[in-house]
Motif scaffolding. Structure first.
Motif, short mmCIF file in Angstrom:
data_model
loop_
_atom_site.label_atom_id
_atom_site.label_comp_id
_atom_site.label_asym_id
_atom_site.label_seq_id
_atom_site.Cartn_x
_atom_site.Cartn_y
_atom_site.Cartn_z
N VAL A 1 0.75 -1.32 -0.06
CA VAL A 1 -0.10 0.19 0.06
C VAL A 1 0.80 1.09 0.05
O VAL A 1 0.56 2.28 -0.74
N VAL A 2 1.78 1.31 0.74
CA VAL A 2 2.70 2.57 1.09
C VAL A 2 3.60 2.49 -0.61
O VAL A 2 3.77 3.76 -0.94
N LYS A 3 3.91 1.55 -1.11
CA LYS A 3 4.63 1.48 -2.61
C LYS A 3 3.73 2.01 -3.48
O LYS A 3 4.02 3.04 -4.29
N LYS A 4 2.30 1.66 -3.35
CA LYS A 4 1.39 2.36 -4.32
C LYS A 4 1.05 3.78 -4.02
O LYS A 4 1.18 4.56 -5.11
N LEU A 5 1.10 4.17 -2.83
CA LEU A 5 0.90 5.37 -2.61
C LEU A 5 1.99 6.31 -2.99
O LEU A 5 1.78 7.38 -3.92
N ILE A 6 3.30 6.02 -2.78
CA ILE A 6 4.41 6.69 -3.47
C ILE A 6 4.38 6.88 -4.91
O ILE A 6 4.75 7.87 -5.33
N LEU A 7 3.98 5.52 -5.35
CA LEU A 7 3.99 5.89 -6.80
C LEU A 7 2.93 6.69 -7.43
O LEU A 7 3.18 7.32 -8.33
N GLY A 8 1.78 6.64 -6.90
CA GLY A 8 0.72 7.49 -7.34
C GLY A 8 1.02 9.02 -6.99
O GLY A 8 0.72 9.82 -8.03
N LEU A 9 1.55 9.30 -6.10
CA LEU A 9 2.16 10.71 -5.74
C LEU A 9 3.21 11.12 -6.75
O LEU A 9 3.05 12.32 -7.48
N LEU A 10 4.22 10.40 -7.09
CA LEU A 10 5.06 10.45 -8.11
C LEU A 10 4.66 10.64 -9.48
O LEU A 10 4.92 11.47 -10.36
N LEU A 11 3.59 9.69 -9.92
CA LEU A 11 2.79 9.95 -11.22
C LEU A 11 2.27 11.27 -11.16
O LEU A 11 2.23 12.12 -12.32
N LEU A 12 1.45 11.75 -10.19
CA LEU A 12 0.64 12.98 -10.25
C LEU A 12 1.67 13.92 -10.21
O LEU A 12 1.50 15.11 -11.04
N TYR A 13 2.74 14.18 -9.53
CA TYR A 13 3.72 15.21 -9.50
C TYR A 13 4.36 15.18 -10.92
O TYR A 13 4.73 16.29 -11.61
N ALA A 14 4.82 14.27 -11.60
CA ALA A 14 5.30 13.94 -12.82
C ALA A 14 4.38 14.68 -13.98
O ALA A 14 4.93 15.25 -14.83
N TYR A 15 3.24 14.30 -13.87
CA TYR A 15 2.29 14.80 -14.85
C TYR A 15 2.13 16.38 -14.82
O TYR A 15 2.03 16.96 -15.70
N ASN A 16 1.89 16.85 -13.69
CA ASN A 16 1.85 18.33 -13.24
C ASN A 16 3.09 19.11 -13.69
O ASN A 16 3.03 20.07 -14.19
N THR B 1 -7.65 12.54 -5.50
CA THR B 1 -6.89 12.26 -6.71
C THR B 1 -5.67 11.31 -6.32
O THR B 1 -5.48 10.46 -6.95
N ILE B 2 -5.14 11.44 -5.22
CA ILE B 2 -4.06 10.77 -4.65
C ILE B 2 -4.60 9.10 -4.40
O ILE B 2 -4.07 8.07 -4.78
N VAL B 3 -5.64 9.27 -3.67
CA VAL B 3 -6.24 7.91 -3.58
C VAL B 3 -6.89 7.21 -4.77
O VAL B 3 -6.67 6.16 -5.06
N PHE B 4 -7.57 7.92 -5.67
CA PHE B 4 -7.84 7.22 -7.17
C PHE B 4 -6.69 6.70 -7.63
O PHE B 4 -6.78 5.81 -8.30
N VAL B 5 -5.57 7.39 -7.94
CA VAL B 5 -4.59 6.87 -8.72
C VAL B 5 -3.81 5.80 -7.64
O VAL B 5 -3.20 4.88 -8.29
N THR B 6 -3.66 5.91 -6.51
CA THR B 6 -3.09 4.85 -5.71
C THR B 6 -4.14 3.62 -5.86
O THR B 6 -3.44 2.41 -6.15
N ILE B 7 -5.30 3.44 -6.05
CA ILE B 7 -6.05 2.45 -5.85
C ILE B 7 -6.26 1.74 -7.61
O ILE B 7 -6.13 0.80 -7.85
N LEU B 8 -6.34 2.62 -8.47
CA LEU B 8 -6.28 2.15 -9.96
C LEU B 8 -5.17 2.25 -10.59
O LEU B 8 -4.95 1.74 -11.76
N GLY B 9 -4.08 3.02 -10.04
CA GLY B 9 -2.50 2.89 -10.56
C GLY B 9 -2.78 3.72 -12.04
O GLY B 9 -3.39 4.77 -12.02
N PHE B 10 -2.07 3.20 -13.00
CA PHE B 10 -2.07 4.04 -14.32
C PHE B 10 -3.04 4.33 -14.96
O PHE B 10 -3.38 5.53 -15.34
N PRO B 11 -4.03 3.40 -15.36
CA PRO B 11 -5.20 3.49 -15.71
C PRO B 11 -5.86 4.75 -15.25
O PRO B 11 -6.60 5.49 -15.81
#
Length: 70
Positions: free
Chosen positions: A16-31, A47-57
Motif C-alpha cells: 500500500v505504501v509503495k502504491k501510494l508513493i508511486l501515485g504521488l510521483l505519477l501525479l507530480y510528474a504529470y503536473n 486524486t491521490i487515493v484514485f491513482v493509488t487504487i487504480l494505478g496508471f489507468p
C-alpha cells in the motif's frame, strides 16, 4: 499461525505504501510536464487515493477528465 498473519500484514502495508508513493510521483510528474499548458491535476486526497487504487489507468482517466471536462 500468528507469524504468517504478521508476515502477510507487513507485506500488505508495504504494498500500500509503495502504491501510494508511486501515485504521488505519477501525479507530480504529470503536473510538471503539463504545467506550461495549464492542464494540471490538483493533488488532493481524492486524486491521490484514485491513482493509488487504480494505478496508471486511473492516472490516464484523470488526465482525460482534466483535459476534456474541466
Amino acid at each position: 499461525h500468528i507469524f504468517y498473519w504478521v508476515k502477510y500484514m507487513i507485506k500488505f502495508i508495504f504494498n500500500v505504501v509503495k502504491k501510494l508513493i508511486l501515485g504521488l510521483l505519477l501525479l507530480y510528474a504529470y503536473n510538471m510536464i503539463v504545467y506550461p499548458l495549464n492542464a494540471t491535476i490538483p493533488m488532493n486526497y481524492f486524486t491521490i487515493v484514485f491513482v493509488t487504487i487504480l494505478g496508471f489507468p486511473g492516472m490516464i482517466g484523470l488526465c482525460l477528465f482534466s483535459l476534456f471536462i474541466l
